[in-house]
Design a protein around this motif. Sequence first.
Motif, short mmCIF file in Angstrom:
data_model
loop_
_atom_site.label_atom_id
_atom_site.label_comp_id
_atom_site.label_asym_id
_atom_site.label_seq_id
_atom_site.Cartn_x
_atom_site.Cartn_y
_atom_site.Cartn_z
N LEU A 100 -1.96 -1.99 -6.01
CA LEU A 100 -3.19 -2.16 -5.22
C LEU A 100 -3.80 -3.53 -5.48
N LEU A 101 -3.81 -3.96 -6.72
CA LEU A 101 -4.33 -5.27 -7.05
C LEU A 101 -3.53 -6.38 -6.36
N ARG A 102 -2.21 -6.23 -6.34
CA ARG A 102 -1.36 -7.21 -5.63
C ARG A 102 -1.71 -7.25 -4.15
N GLU A 103 -1.95 -6.09 -3.55
CA GLU A 103 -2.29 -6.04 -2.13
C GLU A 103 -3.63 -6.70 -1.87
N ILE A 104 -4.59 -6.45 -2.75
CA ILE A 104 -5.91 -7.07 -2.59
C ILE A 104 -5.80 -8.58 -2.72
N ILE A 144 0.84 -1.21 0.00
CA ILE A 144 0.00 0.00 0.00
C ILE A 144 0.87 1.26 0.00
N ASN A 145 1.98 1.23 0.75
CA ASN A 145 2.90 2.38 0.72
C ASN A 145 3.44 2.62 -0.68
N ARG A 146 3.76 1.55 -1.39
CA ARG A 146 4.22 1.70 -2.78
C ARG A 146 3.13 2.32 -3.65
N ALA A 147 1.91 1.83 -3.51
CA ALA A 147 0.80 2.36 -4.30
C ALA A 147 0.56 3.84 -3.99
N ILE A 148 0.68 4.22 -2.72
CA ILE A 148 0.51 5.62 -2.35
C ILE A 148 1.61 6.47 -2.98
N THR A 149 2.83 5.97 -2.96
CA THR A 149 3.94 6.70 -3.56
C THR A 149 3.71 6.91 -5.05
N VAL A 208 -1.09 3.60 -13.49
CA VAL A 208 -1.25 2.17 -13.79
C VAL A 208 -0.45 1.35 -12.79
N GLY A 209 0.77 1.78 -12.47
CA GLY A 209 1.59 1.08 -11.48
C GLY A 209 0.91 1.04 -10.12
#
Length: 150
Positions: free
Chosen positions: A128-132, A75-80, A122-123
Amino acid sequence: MEIQVGDIGHIIQLSVAPVFLLTGVGTNLMVLTNRLGRITDRSRVLEDRLRTTDPIHHPDLNAELVTLYPRAHLINRAITLSTACALMVSLVIISLFIGDALSIELSKFIAIFFVLAMLCLVGSFLVLLREILAATNSLYQRRIEPIERL
């Protein structure tokens, strides 16, 4: 360097689509921060239980914590990535105004930052999909089979 009212209207028309995109990215950031908050809250509860419960329950609590930490990292990666997208879209909007106001050719700069913004978005969605998927996978791993009724 005199700016006409018609020029400002044209710039605003050009910047409407990036502004809507910025709104969507802001909504995405809200979803991501809410997910991170829930993960953080759950990990704090589990860490408190580790300190106060019988050690016989520690393996179950540790197993759940082991799944929460990588999820928080994703999630931190997705936020970044979403934040980088928002910053680049903001640069696109600023460049539209500066380029038109100062009569500077910034179309290549604008195109590059728009493409980079889309790649970041897109990244962010992919992470986010990986986290889900990690969250649902951990649910299936810890699934308790129901007791059959006699």
